[in-house]
Design a protein around this motif. Structure first.
Motif, PDB file in Angstrom:
ATOM      1  N   GLY A  17      34.200   3.091   2.356  1.00  0.00           N
ATOM      2  CA  GLY A  17      33.583   1.841   2.757  1.00  0.00           C
ATOM      3  C   GLY A  17      33.677   1.453   4.217  1.00  0.00           C
ATOM      4  O   GLY A  17      32.987   0.527   4.650  1.00  0.00           O
ATOM      5  N   ASP A  18      34.497   2.142   4.991  1.00  0.00           N
ATOM      6  CA  ASP A  18      34.723   1.707   6.373  1.00  0.00           C
ATOM      7  C   ASP A  18      33.455   1.711   7.226  1.00  0.00           C
ATOM      8  O   ASP A  18      33.332   0.923   8.160  1.00  0.00           O
ATOM      9  CB  ASP A  18      35.766   2.610   7.044  1.00  0.00           C
ATOM     10  N   GLY A  19      32.520   2.589   6.926  1.00  0.00           N
ATOM     11  CA  GLY A  19      31.334   2.719   7.762  1.00  0.00           C
ATOM     12  C   GLY A  19      30.172   1.836   7.358  1.00  0.00           C
ATOM     13  O   GLY A  19      29.065   2.004   7.894  1.00  0.00           O
ATOM     14  N   PHE A  20      30.396   0.898   6.426  1.00  0.00           N
ATOM     15  CA  PHE A  20      29.296   0.091   5.905  1.00  0.00           C
ATOM     16  C   PHE A  20      29.601  -1.408   5.983  1.00  0.00           C
ATOM     17  O   PHE A  20      30.750  -1.818   5.857  1.00  0.00           O
ATOM     18  CB  PHE A  20      29.014   0.455   4.442  1.00  0.00           C
ATOM     19  N   ARG A  27      32.150  -5.585   2.660  1.00  0.00           N
ATOM     20  CA  ARG A  27      32.369  -4.724   3.817  1.00  0.00           C
ATOM     21  C   ARG A  27      33.775  -4.133   3.779  1.00  0.00           C
ATOM     22  O   ARG A  27      34.763  -4.841   3.584  1.00  0.00           O
ATOM     23  CB  ARG A  27      32.180  -5.528   5.102  1.00  0.00           C
ATOM     24  N   GLY A  28      33.864  -2.803   3.930  1.00  0.00           N
ATOM     25  CA  GLY A  28      35.150  -2.129   3.967  1.00  0.00           C
ATOM     26  C   GLY A  28      35.714  -1.737   2.620  1.00  0.00           C
ATOM     27  O   GLY A  28      36.745  -1.067   2.548  1.00  0.00           O
ATOM     28  N   VAL A  29      35.070  -2.135   1.522  1.00  0.00           N
ATOM     29  CA  VAL A  29      35.527  -1.785   0.177  1.00  0.00           C
ATOM     30  C   VAL A  29      34.957  -0.419  -0.210  1.00  0.00           C
ATOM     31  O   VAL A  29      33.806  -0.110   0.089  1.00  0.00           O
ATOM     32  CB  VAL A  29      35.115  -2.862  -0.844  1.00  0.00           C
ATOM     33  N   HIS A  30      35.755   0.386  -0.881  1.00  0.00           N
ATOM     34  CA  HIS A  30      35.372   1.747  -1.249  1.00  0.00           C
ATOM     35  C   HIS A  30      34.953   1.812  -2.722  1.00  0.00           C
ATOM     36  O   HIS A  30      35.154   0.867  -3.479  1.00  0.00           O
ATOM     37  CB  HIS A  30      36.541   2.702  -1.018  1.00  0.00           C
ATOM     38  N   ALA A  31      34.369   2.945  -3.109  1.00  0.00           N
ATOM     39  CA  ALA A  31      33.960   3.125  -4.509  1.00  0.00           C
ATOM     40  C   ALA A  31      34.090   4.575  -4.929  1.00  0.00           C
ATOM     41  O   ALA A  31      33.868   5.493  -4.126  1.00  0.00           O
ATOM     42  CB  ALA A  31      32.522   2.662  -4.716  1.00  0.00           C
ATOM     43  N   ASN A  81      35.156 -11.636  -3.806  1.00  0.00           N
ATOM     44  CA  ASN A  81      36.559 -11.630  -3.348  1.00  0.00           C
ATOM     45  C   ASN A  81      37.575 -11.837  -4.471  1.00  0.00           C
ATOM     46  O   ASN A  81      38.773 -11.992  -4.201  1.00  0.00           O
ATOM     47  CB  ASN A  81      36.801 -12.702  -2.275  1.00  0.00           C
ATOM     48  N   MET A  82      37.123 -11.844  -5.713  1.00  0.00           N
ATOM     49  CA  MET A  82      38.027 -12.194  -6.817  1.00  0.00           C
ATOM     50  C   MET A  82      39.205 -11.222  -6.927  1.00  0.00           C
ATOM     51  O   MET A  82      40.364 -11.655  -7.033  1.00  0.00           O
ATOM     52  CB  MET A  82      37.235 -12.222  -8.133  1.00  0.00           C
ATOM     53  N   VAL A  83      38.956  -9.928  -6.898  1.00  0.00           N
ATOM     54  CA  VAL A  83      40.053  -8.960  -7.049  1.00  0.00           C
ATOM     55  C   VAL A  83      41.014  -9.060  -5.879  1.00  0.00           C
ATOM     56  O   VAL A  83      42.242  -9.015  -6.049  1.00  0.00           O
ATOM     57  CB  VAL A  83      39.506  -7.527  -7.186  1.00  0.00           C
ATOM     58  N   ARG A  84      40.472  -9.225  -4.676  1.00  0.00           N
ATOM     59  CA  ARG A  84      41.325  -9.312  -3.495  1.00  0.00           C
ATOM     60  C   ARG A  84      42.154 -10.599  -3.493  1.00  0.00           C
ATOM     61  O   ARG A  84      43.298 -10.612  -3.030  1.00  0.00           O
ATOM     62  CB  ARG A  84      40.473  -9.207  -2.241  1.00  0.00           C
ATOM     63  N   CYS A  85      41.611 -11.687  -4.013  1.00  0.00           N
ATOM     64  CA  CYS A  85      42.385 -12.924  -4.150  1.00  0.00           C
ATOM     65  C   CYS A  85      43.468 -12.768  -5.215  1.00  0.00           C
ATOM     66  O   CYS A  85      44.605 -13.249  -5.041  1.00  0.00           O
ATOM     67  CB  CYS A  85      41.474 -14.093  -4.495  1.00  0.00           C
ATOM     68  N   LEU A 136      40.882  -1.662  -1.463  1.00  0.00           N
ATOM     69  CA  LEU A 136      40.181  -1.882  -2.734  1.00  0.00           C
ATOM     70  C   LEU A 136      39.184  -0.770  -3.044  1.00  0.00           C
ATOM     71  O   LEU A 136      38.388  -0.379  -2.183  1.00  0.00           O
ATOM     72  CB  LEU A 136      39.444  -3.222  -2.687  1.00  0.00           C
ATOM     73  N   ILE A 137      39.237  -0.281  -4.276  1.00  0.00           N
ATOM     74  CA  ILE A 137      38.317   0.759  -4.743  1.00  0.00           C
ATOM     75  C   ILE A 137      37.688   0.324  -6.065  1.00  0.00           C
ATOM     76  O   ILE A 137      38.399  -0.053  -7.003  1.00  0.00           O
ATOM     77  CB  ILE A 137      39.029   2.108  -4.980  1.00  0.00           C
ATOM     78  N   LEU A 138      36.358   0.377  -6.142  1.00  0.00           N
ATOM     79  CA  LEU A 138      35.651   0.240  -7.420  1.00  0.00           C
ATOM     80  C   LEU A 138      35.739   1.600  -8.099  1.00  0.00           C
ATOM     81  O   LEU A 138      35.075   2.551  -7.697  1.00  0.00           O
ATOM     82  CB  LEU A 138      34.199  -0.155  -7.187  1.00  0.00           C
TER      83      LEU A 138
END
Length: 275
Positions: free
Chosen positions: A21-24, A66-70, A186-190, A228-230
């Motif tokens: 996710g870093d590049g998006f 932004r910055g979240v991976h999957a 932002n639910m998971v990150r919160c 965070l990863i989906l």
């Protein structure tokens, strides 16, 4: 999947994709910035899989910030060249997006509406402390609750049902894993931030219950997106596995190697502090 000469072979396909996710600027298409959806649509057009994403009913299962991976994001579209899509899409995507599976799906399939569950993992940058206490607190998330104090404000209903939640340790990291039919912004990150406060013993596990009752003074701030990863989106069908392209595997290997070098250089630089 057979293609009959001279016959209409229009087919709806679902692809399971991953991305670094870093590049998006997130997954959802936006004007003038690089997004996962924008890159996938551009490659589909380049390959002639469709001309208009709206006519192809191109859709993602959900958005990531932004910055979240999957590892288990899902997209779907309708195309009249399905064999080309399966054969070429994995190899034409940029190195930070890859395909790990595909499936033929019904014409009306919606990857967002028909998802039975979504699962995320959050890797804490620094170990918060007491993982067992965090896991105890995570159990309060189970069931249906109002997540107003554990999400970004929006017009959507703040009520969500969580199927599973746990905190565990793996490879020296503290990990929070949670599954639900759907999540708020932002639910998971919160949720991860709240658990980290418990792990540091700044809060008791019972504090999580008070947040879900709406008794907190303010919304919990979201944890940084980089951990965070989906990891998975569940459907009532299985994906046919596809190996990630050598381009994608090579990019991940180089990134890992680069990180190892940077960690070693950082350690060497710090060693001079005491000299």
């Amino acid at each position: 999947m057979e293609e009959d000469q001279g016959q209409d072979t229009e087919m709806r396909l679902a692809f399971r994709i991953g991305y670094w996710g870093d590049g998006f600027y997130g997954s959802q298409v936006q004007a003038e910035v690089r997004t996962v959806e924008g890159e996938v649509v551009a490659v589909c057009r380049k390959l002639g899989l469709f001309d208009d994403p709206r006519e192809a009913r191109f859709a993602f299962a959900g958005r990531t910030d932004r910055g979240v991976h999957a590892a288990g994001q899902v997209c779907a579209f309708t195309t009249d060249v399905p064999e080309r899509a399966v054969a070429a899409l994995p190899y034409e995507l940029p190195a930070d997006i890859w395909v790990t599976g595909w499936a033929e799906v019904p014409d009306r399939f919606s990857p967002r509406k028909e998802a039975a569950a979504r699962t995320y993992r959050y890797f804490f940058e620094e170990h918060p402390g007491d993982a067992a206490l965090m896991d105890e607190a995570a159990q309060f998330f189970l069931g249906e609750h109002d997540f107003s104090l554990l999400s970004r404000r929006s017009e959507r209903s703040p009520v969500r049902r969580v199927h599973a939640a746990r905190v565990y340790e793996e490879g020296g990291f503290c990990v929070f894993e949670v599954s639900a039919a759907g999540f708020l912004w932002n639910m998971v990150r919160c949720m991860a931030s709240a658990l980290a406060a418990v792990g540091r013993r700044e809060k008791e596990p019972e504090w999580v219950r008070t947040l879900l009752r709406g008794e907190g003074e303010r919304r919990v701030a979201a944890a940084p997106p980089g951990g965070l990863i989906l990891t998975d989106i569940a459907y009532d069908f299985e994906f046919t596995p596809l190996a990630p392209s050598p381009k994608a595997e090579g990019a991940l290997f180089r990134r890992e190697k680069d990180f190892r070098v940077k960690v070693r250089v950082n350690e060497a630089l710090r060693s001079f502090f005491s000299q």
